[in-house]
Scaffold this motif. Structure first.
Motif, PDB file in Angstrom:
ATOM      1  N   ILE A   8       0.819  -1.214   0.000  1.00 61.70           N
ATOM      2  CA  ILE A   8       0.000   0.000   0.000  1.00 61.70           C
ATOM      3  C   ILE A   8       0.856   1.268   0.000  1.00 61.70           C
ATOM      4  CG2 ILE A   8      -1.980  -1.116   1.090  1.00 61.70           C
ATOM      5  CD1 ILE A   8      -1.131   0.161   3.752  1.00 61.70           C
ATOM      6  N   GLY A   9       2.143   1.115  -0.268  1.00 59.42           N
ATOM      7  CA  GLY A   9       3.017   2.276  -0.389  1.00 59.42           C
ATOM      8  C   GLY A   9       3.617   2.766   0.905  1.00 59.42           C
ATOM      9  N   ALA A  10       3.521   1.965   1.975  1.00 56.53           N
ATOM     10  CA  ALA A  10       4.070   2.367   3.270  1.00 56.53           C
ATOM     11  C   ALA A  10       5.522   1.912   3.409  1.00 56.53           C
ATOM     12  CB  ALA A  10       3.231   1.776   4.403  1.00 56.53           C
ATOM     13  N   ASN A  11       6.259   2.612   4.255  1.00 58.63           N
ATOM     14  CA  ASN A  11       7.620   2.180   4.559  1.00 58.63           C
ATOM     15  C   ASN A  11       7.831   2.025   6.064  1.00 58.63           C
ATOM     16  OD1 ASN A  11       7.646   4.841   5.322  1.00 58.63           O
ATOM     17  ND2 ASN A  11       9.508   5.384   4.194  1.00 58.63           N
ATOM     18  N   ALA A  46      11.323   2.916   8.136  1.00 54.24           N
ATOM     19  CA  ALA A  46      11.493   3.624   9.406  1.00 54.24           C
ATOM     20  C   ALA A  46      11.210   2.636  10.528  1.00 54.24           C
ATOM     21  CB  ALA A  46      10.530   4.801   9.459  1.00 54.24           C
ATOM     22  N   PRO A  47      11.515   2.981  11.771  1.00 55.37           N
ATOM     23  CA  PRO A  47      11.234   2.041  12.870  1.00 55.37           C
ATOM     24  C   PRO A  47       9.753   1.659  12.903  1.00 55.37           C
ATOM     25  CG  PRO A  47      12.599   3.852  13.648  1.00 55.37           C
ATOM     26  CD  PRO A  47      12.174   4.210  12.255  1.00 55.37           C
ATOM     27  N   VAL A  48       9.481   0.392  13.136  1.00 50.03           N
ATOM     28  CA  VAL A  48       8.093  -0.030  13.310  1.00 50.03           C
ATOM     29  C   VAL A  48       7.666   0.311  14.740  1.00 50.03           C
ATOM     30  CG1 VAL A  48       8.209  -1.832  11.571  1.00 50.03           C
ATOM     31  CG2 VAL A  48       8.755  -2.386  13.946  1.00 50.03           C
ATOM     32  N   LEU A  49       6.366   0.510  14.903  1.00 48.73           N
ATOM     33  CA  LEU A  49       5.829   0.929  16.191  1.00 48.73           C
ATOM     34  C   LEU A  49       4.848  -0.117  16.710  1.00 48.73           C
ATOM     35  CD1 LEU A  49       5.394   3.072  18.407  1.00 48.73           C
ATOM     36  CD2 LEU A  49       3.675   4.124  16.937  1.00 48.73           C
ATOM     37  N   PRO A 242     -10.010   5.537  10.672  1.00 48.73           N
ATOM     38  CA  PRO A 242     -10.998   4.456  10.509  1.00 48.73           C
ATOM     39  C   PRO A 242     -11.067   3.981   9.059  1.00 48.73           C
ATOM     40  CG  PRO A 242     -12.113   6.570  10.747  1.00 48.73           C
ATOM     41  CD  PRO A 242     -10.658   6.831  10.971  1.00 48.73           C
ATOM     42  N   ASN A 243     -10.193   3.071   8.699  1.00 48.06           N
ATOM     43  CA  ASN A 243     -10.035   2.622   7.315  1.00 48.06           C
ATOM     44  C   ASN A 243      -9.806   1.122   7.236  1.00 48.06           C
ATOM     45  OD1 ASN A 243     -10.180   4.557   5.137  1.00 48.06           O
ATOM     46  ND2 ASN A 243      -8.458   5.628   6.089  1.00 48.06           N
ATOM     47  N   GLU A 244     -10.010   0.597   6.042  1.00 51.71           N
ATOM     48  CA  GLU A 244      -9.534  -0.724   5.664  1.00 51.71           C
ATOM     49  C   GLU A 244      -8.272  -0.520   4.834  1.00 51.71           C
ATOM     50  OE1 GLU A 244     -10.803  -3.394   6.896  1.00 51.71           O
ATOM     51  OE2 GLU A 244     -12.526  -2.405   7.828  1.00 51.71           O
ATOM     52  N   LEU A 245      -7.685  -1.622   4.351  1.00 53.08           N
ATOM     53  CA  LEU A 245      -6.397  -1.542   3.661  1.00 53.08           C
ATOM     54  C   LEU A 245      -6.446  -0.603   2.456  1.00 53.08           C
ATOM     55  CD1 LEU A 245      -3.604  -2.824   4.082  1.00 53.08           C
ATOM     56  CD2 LEU A 245      -4.199  -4.508   2.353  1.00 53.08           C
ATOM     57  N   GLU A 246      -7.499  -0.692   1.654  1.00 51.05           N
ATOM     58  CA  GLU A 246      -7.613   0.164   0.472  1.00 51.05           C
ATOM     59  C   GLU A 246      -7.644   1.637   0.857  1.00 51.05           C
ATOM     60  OE1 GLU A 246     -10.609   0.916  -3.359  1.00 51.05           O
ATOM     61  OE2 GLU A 246     -10.943  -0.773  -1.998  1.00 51.05           O
ATOM     62  N   GLY A 247      -8.356   1.945   1.947  1.00 55.93           N
ATOM     63  CA  GLY A 247      -8.422   3.326   2.413  1.00 55.93           C
ATOM     64  C   GLY A 247      -7.074   3.842   2.882  1.00 55.93           C
ATOM     65  N   TYR A 248      -6.305   2.980   3.556  1.00 55.60           N
ATOM     66  CA  TYR A 248      -4.964   3.388   3.982  1.00 55.60           C
ATOM     67  C   TYR A 248      -4.060   3.657   2.779  1.00 55.60           C
ATOM     68  CZ  TYR A 248      -6.065   2.178   8.812  1.00 55.60           C
ATOM     69  OH  TYR A 248      -6.619   2.136  10.066  1.00 55.60           O
ATOM     70  N   GLU A 251      -4.884   7.038   1.518  1.00 56.86           N
ATOM     71  CA  GLU A 251      -4.376   8.096   2.396  1.00 56.86           C
ATOM     72  C   GLU A 251      -2.864   8.252   2.257  1.00 56.86           C
ATOM     73  OE1 GLU A 251      -7.470   8.563   6.100  1.00 56.86           O
ATOM     74  OE2 GLU A 251      -5.785   7.196   6.358  1.00 56.86           O
ATOM     75  N   ILE A 252      -2.162   7.151   2.153  1.00 61.19           N
ATOM     76  CA  ILE A 252      -0.707   7.229   1.989  1.00 61.19           C
ATOM     77  C   ILE A 252      -0.349   7.944   0.689  1.00 61.19           C
ATOM     78  CG2 ILE A 252       1.363   5.824   1.574  1.00 61.19           C
ATOM     79  CD1 ILE A 252       0.138   3.789   3.595  1.00 61.19           C
ATOM     80  N   ALA A 253      -1.054   7.605  -0.384  1.00 62.20           N
ATOM     81  CA  ALA A 253      -0.809   8.284  -1.666  1.00 62.20           C
ATOM     82  C   ALA A 253      -1.108   9.776  -1.545  1.00 62.20           C
ATOM     83  CB  ALA A 253      -1.662   7.652  -2.764  1.00 62.20           C
TER      84      ALA A 253
END
Length: 262
Positions: A8-11, A46-49, A242-248, A251-253
């Motif tokens: 989903i484009g996250a790092n 980046a560090p995971v939380l 308040p999202n599902e994977l597609e929503g995240y 948002e990331i984009a």
């Protein structure tokens, strides 16, 4: 979770160490750890939380609840050593009419028991919205905790944008003033992560209800100022909307399109 984040484009990503409403934790498999570490290295994460379960209340009036909090945090911190350099976030808790001073005493006592000089994970206190008898509704309460933790180098703060706005810090209209106050009270060097959330409620509502990015009272322009602020832009950001994977992914984009690469 690493592959899902990349998809989903996250790092980076945030995850619960166990059931957020319970105490069970999945057994750790070294093979899974090795795969995740490889994904993180390959994609420059980046560090995971890690987020402690909501049931962890370090300043409860009930001794059994405080004992449960100690047991969970000890186990969580041991498990997080599989991911060196990671972060561990928890809500300071609710003092339940005992008073702030007593609640803070309990939190400090817990942290001084569970923190170890050799640990590689940094423990973060989360800024709270101030509903009910929550501790952490202002920077001064967090400072009261941090100042009394013996292994202070193992501690930091996670700033939640919804929470601080709901708590009465105008991070949208007066972001410079808010961060200046954080620096004077706590020290900006202690700010290690940001929960990036919009809010369903108005300023200083003390409600704590997250909204999707740009769809709440913080607004898209305000969010853009936050992620591009020179004192925040290089910190890791974690969505709790308040999202599902597609929503995240959307948002990331969107956030990447607002982030100024300079």
């Amino acid at each position: 979770m690493g592959n899902e984040a990349v998809s989903i484009g996250a790092n980076t990503f945030q995850f619960f160490t166990r059931n957020p409403r319970g105490g069970a934790a999945k057994k750790i498999e070294q093979e899974d750890v090795n795969v995740l570490l490889a994904i993180m290295k390959e994609n420059n994460f980046a560090p995971v939380l890690a987020h402690a379960p909501y049931t962890l209340n370090a300043c409860s009036a009930e001794p059994s609840t405080r004992e449960f909090a100690e047991m969970i945090m000890q186990d969580d911190l041991m498990r997080m050593e599989y991911l060196p350099g990671s972060l561990y976030n928890f809500h300071p808790g609710s003092h339940v009419k005992q008073g702030v001073d007593i609640g803070i005493n309990y939190i400090v006592e817990l942290l001084n028991k569970v923190l170890k000089p050799t640990q590689e994970v940094t423990v973060l206190l989360e800024t709270m919205a101030g509903k009910g008898t929550e501790i952490g509704r202002n920077f001064e309460e967090l400072k009261m905790i941090l100042d009394r933790v013996e292994l202070s180098d193992k501690m930091g703060v996670c700033l939640d944008t919804c929470h601080v706005y709901d708590a009465g810090y105008d991070i949208i209209g007066q972001i410079d003033d808010v961060l200046e106050k954080f620096d004077k009270v706590i020290g900006i060097h202690k700010l290690k992560a940001v929960h990036l959330n919009d809010s369903k409620n108005p300023f200083a509502s003390h409600k704590d209800r997250h909204e999707k990015i740009g769809q709440g009272s913080l607004g898209l322009e305000g969010i853009a100022r936050i992620i591009n602020h020179p004192q925040l832009r290089n910190l890791p950001f974690y969505l709790e909307t308040p999202n599902e994977l597609e929503g995240y992914a959307e948002e990331i984009a969107l956030l990447k399109s607002l982030w100024k690469n300079n």
